[in-house]
Enzyme design. Structure first.
Site, PDB file in Angstrom:
ATOM      1  N   ILE A 196      17.592  -1.686  -3.277  1.00 54.50           N
ATOM      2  CA  ILE A 196      17.163  -1.622  -2.040  1.00 54.50           C
ATOM      3  C   ILE A 196      16.079  -3.033  -2.008  1.00 54.50           C
ATOM      4  O   ILE A 196      15.585  -3.060  -1.017  1.00 54.50           O
ATOM      5  CB  ILE A 196      16.781  -0.592  -1.096  1.00 54.50           C
ATOM      6  CG1 ILE A 196      15.769   0.100  -1.937  1.00 54.50           C
ATOM      7  CG2 ILE A 196      18.219   0.259  -0.851  1.00 54.50           C
ATOM      8  CD1 ILE A 196      15.379   1.530  -1.118  1.00 54.50           C
ATOM      9  N   GLY A 197      15.574  -3.286  -3.190  1.00 49.25           N
ATOM     10  CA  GLY A 197      14.333  -3.926  -3.295  1.00 49.25           C
ATOM     11  C   GLY A 197      13.988  -4.425  -4.739  1.00 49.25           C
ATOM     12  O   GLY A 197      14.557  -4.043  -5.516  1.00 49.25           O
ATOM     13  N   ARG A 198      13.036  -5.270  -4.892  1.00 49.41           N
ATOM     14  CA  ARG A 198      12.587  -5.492  -6.178  1.00 49.41           C
ATOM     15  C   ARG A 198      10.934  -5.411  -5.890  1.00 49.41           C
ATOM     16  O   ARG A 198      10.600  -6.104  -4.957  1.00 49.41           O
ATOM     17  CB  ARG A 198      13.071  -6.899  -6.444  1.00 49.41           C
ATOM     18  CG  ARG A 198      12.630  -7.141  -7.972  1.00 49.41           C
ATOM     19  CD  ARG A 198      13.057  -8.731  -8.275  1.00 49.41           C
ATOM     20  NE  ARG A 198      14.706  -8.548  -8.259  1.00 49.41           N
ATOM     21  CZ  ARG A 198      15.396  -8.363  -9.349  1.00 49.41           C
ATOM     22  NH1 ARG A 198      14.533  -7.958 -10.269  1.00 49.41           N
ATOM     23  NH2 ARG A 198      16.425  -8.323  -9.461  1.00 49.41           N
ATOM     24  N   ASN A 252       7.024  -5.834  -8.250  1.00 49.49           N
ATOM     25  CA  ASN A 252       6.584  -6.380  -9.519  1.00 49.49           C
ATOM     26  C   ASN A 252       6.781  -5.968 -10.882  1.00 49.49           C
ATOM     27  O   ASN A 252       6.653  -6.848 -11.713  1.00 49.49           O
ATOM     28  CB  ASN A 252       4.694  -6.348  -9.387  1.00 49.49           C
ATOM     29  CG  ASN A 252       4.248  -7.025  -8.082  1.00 49.49           C
ATOM     30  OD1 ASN A 252       4.854  -7.958  -7.675  1.00 49.49           O
ATOM     31  ND2 ASN A 252       3.194  -6.561  -7.482  1.00 49.49           N
ATOM     32  N   PHE A 253       7.214  -4.643 -10.957  1.00 49.70           N
ATOM     33  CA  PHE A 253       7.332  -4.105 -12.220  1.00 49.70           C
ATOM     34  C   PHE A 253       8.860  -4.022 -12.633  1.00 49.70           C
ATOM     35  O   PHE A 253       9.488  -3.798 -13.542  1.00 49.70           O
ATOM     36  CB  PHE A 253       6.857  -2.842 -12.312  1.00 49.70           C
ATOM     37  CG  PHE A 253       5.326  -2.759 -12.047  1.00 49.70           C
ATOM     38  CD1 PHE A 253       4.529  -3.086 -13.350  1.00 49.70           C
ATOM     39  CD2 PHE A 253       4.816  -2.546 -10.845  1.00 49.70           C
ATOM     40  CE1 PHE A 253       3.189  -2.958 -13.091  1.00 49.70           C
ATOM     41  CE2 PHE A 253       3.291  -2.458 -10.881  1.00 49.70           C
ATOM     42  CZ  PHE A 253       2.747  -2.888 -11.895  1.00 49.70           C
ATOM     43  N   LYS A 258      11.444   3.490  -7.764  1.00 49.04           N
ATOM     44  CA  LYS A 258      11.034   2.595  -8.437  1.00 49.04           C
ATOM     45  C   LYS A 258      10.966   2.586  -9.877  1.00 49.04           C
ATOM     46  O   LYS A 258      10.595   3.400 -10.640  1.00 49.04           O
ATOM     47  CB  LYS A 258       9.268   2.377  -7.966  1.00 49.04           C
ATOM     48  CG  LYS A 258       9.207   1.945  -6.651  1.00 49.04           C
ATOM     49  CD  LYS A 258       7.668   1.789  -6.448  1.00 49.04           C
ATOM     50  CE  LYS A 258       7.514   1.422  -4.842  1.00 49.04           C
ATOM     51  NZ  LYS A 258       6.088   0.910  -4.960  1.00 49.04           N
ATOM     52  N   ASP A 281      -4.457  -3.867  -1.380  1.00 45.12           N
ATOM     53  CA  ASP A 281      -3.404  -4.776  -1.226  1.00 45.12           C
ATOM     54  C   ASP A 281      -2.696  -4.520   0.079  1.00 45.12           C
ATOM     55  O   ASP A 281      -1.542  -4.307   0.191  1.00 45.12           O
ATOM     56  CB  ASP A 281      -2.355  -4.604  -2.365  1.00 45.12           C
ATOM     57  CG  ASP A 281      -1.241  -5.885  -2.265  1.00 45.12           C
ATOM     58  OD1 ASP A 281      -1.471  -6.806  -1.778  1.00 45.12           O
ATOM     59  OD2 ASP A 281      -0.157  -5.615  -3.099  1.00 45.12           O
ATOM     60  N   GLU A 318      13.152  -3.046 -10.358  1.00 39.89           N
ATOM     61  CA  GLU A 318      14.059  -2.873  -9.138  1.00 39.89           C
ATOM     62  C   GLU A 318      13.494  -1.642  -8.470  1.00 39.89           C
ATOM     63  O   GLU A 318      12.942  -0.664  -9.013  1.00 39.89           O
ATOM     64  CB  GLU A 318      15.555  -2.912  -9.584  1.00 39.89           C
ATOM     65  CG  GLU A 318      15.949  -4.018  -9.867  1.00 39.89           C
ATOM     66  CD  GLU A 318      15.622  -4.666 -11.303  1.00 39.89           C
ATOM     67  OE1 GLU A 318      15.209  -3.652 -12.228  1.00 39.89           O
ATOM     68  OE2 GLU A 318      15.599  -5.617 -11.667  1.00 39.89           O
TER      69      GLU A 318
END
Length: 477
Positions: free
Chosen positions: A222-224, A226-227, A245, A338, A229
């Protein structure tokens, strides 16, 4: 579309669960039908005539001592005898198996041992070992080896567990498994090595947050991050929907340690506007962080796709949620570093949750001094003192909160759209600030301007922001 993708996935999983429940119901129906047919066959064997005057019993286990029944010729069998006769129809043909024997702890596989911590970063070992002789076993970072870490003379010591011919040893005699080796060292109090003289005293159990990889059922990506998928998934035990994650196995050990920093921070927190940690999978590679699945997707995409249809009161409620979450972090001396719309999540009921704690830090004095350049720093969301001196604090998070407010009331526009990162820094240093979004209430823009005070000490606290946003929202009923 990420939001629709997550919602579709949730519906798919609900449908699968419903199909499973239907299958169970059909099985139960078939079982009852078979029992009904068996009972019907027994009744047909008796024929259409009157019931027999007595029941022929195969043994004398049931009491027939009633003198009144004997005087009446035994024509009225007791209720217990009737129950016994009927239950015999369904009596199982096979006896129950003997109870399972418990497996001795030392015979359980390595990943089930409480003292096995999997891919625990070396830097975190010192925090877990508190007394001389405390020990744990972990997987070596970057190598397919196991390490026995033990505190001795106030210092953590790390011993590679040698493996040859399917035997494990630090030195000397080998054992068929690491649990057998550890059990021997504990019982015999034999030193790990003759040179060190170190003996094991107390096993340090793994964190309560540690899950086994087998506890998860992974779904679609469902996403990606920095580390690696990000996947949807569910817990095998109770079908709780989760976001998983992953950390790429090829990353160096120091980067993997940074990946787990997010979980380390979130373990301590519980707040309705902070995304909830469910656990970590560190027993083997790849490492996972398991969090609640927030099905509305990220706030930035939400603003760009749904923002035009939202009432002002809803937008005010959502930034109020963000302020409440940040007020909680501020009270915990946690610096997010962040904060941005892309790093907030939205539930199906439009509740906003602060997420993505990969850059977060906890500092006793509320100030974090960063080093290592600006390669991963989100320049357009970052306060001047953090960019210039690496000084992060709750006040620098307040600056970022001002940018988040601007993103919200511009419905997902990009800040400083025509400026590069370097041009943005120069623009801000000269006193330049973002303009008021077209739909933004004047009272909210005044809050933004307070967020962007150049001196950190002149910015209000998140507690003050939360109270002011609540007041503004009440005026927009």
């Amino acid at each position: 579309h990420p939001r629709e993708q997550v919602q579709l996935l949730a519906k798919k999983q609900v449908l699968q669960e419903a199909l499973q429940a239907l299958q169970v119901a059909l099985c139960s129906q078939a079982k009852l039908q078979a029992q009904r047919e068996l009972l019907q066959a027994k009744l047909e064997q008796l024929g259409p005539g009157e019931p027999p005057p007595v029941l022929l019993l195969q043994d004398d286990r049931h009491s027939t001592s009633s003198s009144e029944q004997e005087r009446e010729g035994g024509r009225t069998p007791t209720l217990e005898i009737l129950k016994s006769h009927i239950s015999g129809i369904f009596r199982p043909k096979f006896s129950l198996p003997p109870p399972l024997q418990l497996v001795p702890e030392v015979q359980k596989p390595l990943h089930e041992q409480l003292w096995y911590h999997g891919a625990l970063p070396r830097a975190e070992v010192a925090e877990l070992l508190t007394h001389s002789g405390d020990f744990l076993v972990r997987e070596s970072q970057g190598k397919q080896e196991y390490v026995l870490s033990v505190l001795w003379d106030g210092q953590p010591r790390h011993f590679i567990i040698q493996s040859a011919d399917n035997l494990y040893r630090p030195e000397g005699d080998g054992f068929a498994s690491i649990p057998l080796l550890v059990d021997h060292l504990l019982r015999s109090q034999q030193p790990l090595t003759k040179k060190s003289g170190i003996v094991l005293n107390r096993a340090v159990p793994k964190d309560k947050w540690v899950l086994n990889h087998e506890d998860l059922v992974l779904g679609e990506q469902i996403g990606r991050g920095n580390f690696g998928e990000v996947f949807s998934g569910r817990l095998r035990a109770d079908n709780t929907l989760v976001a998983v994650k992953s950390c790429r196995e090829t990353l160096p050990p120091d980067i993997k340690a940074k990946f787990l920093q997010e979980a380390k921070i979130l373990k301590q927190y519980s707040h309705p506007n902070i995304v909830r940690l469910i656990g970590v999978c560190t027993q083997k590679q790849p490492i996972y962080i398991v969090m609640e699945l927030v099905q509305g997707g990220d706030f930035l995409t939400f603003l760009r796709t749904e923002g035009a249809r939202l009432r002002m009161k809803t937008l005010l409620q959502m930034v109020g949620d963000a302020a409440a979450g940040m007020e909680y972090l501020e009270s915990k001396c946690c610096i997010h570093r962040d904060l941005a719309a892309r790093n907030c999540l939205v539930t199906e009921k439009n509740v906003l949750k602060i997420s993505d704690f990969g850059m977060s830090r906890e500092e006793a004095d509320g100030v974090y001094a960063a080093s290592g350049g600006l390669r991963l720093v989100p320049v357009k969301w970052t306060a001047p003192e953090a960019l210039n001196y690496g000084r992060y604090s709750s006040e620098s998070d307040v600056w970022s909160f001002g940018i988040l407010l601007w993103e919200t009331f511009s419905l997902g526009a990009s800040p400083y759209p025509n400026l590069s990162n370097q041009q943005t820094r120069e623009f801000v240093e000269k006193g330049g600030r973002l303009p008021c979004p077209e739909l933004c209430p004047d009272a909210v823009f005044r809050l933004m301007e307070q967020c962007w005070a150049y001196e950190p000490g002149q910015r209000p606290s998140f507690s003050a922001f939360y109270q002011e946003l609540q007041s503004i929202r009440k005026r927009h009923r």
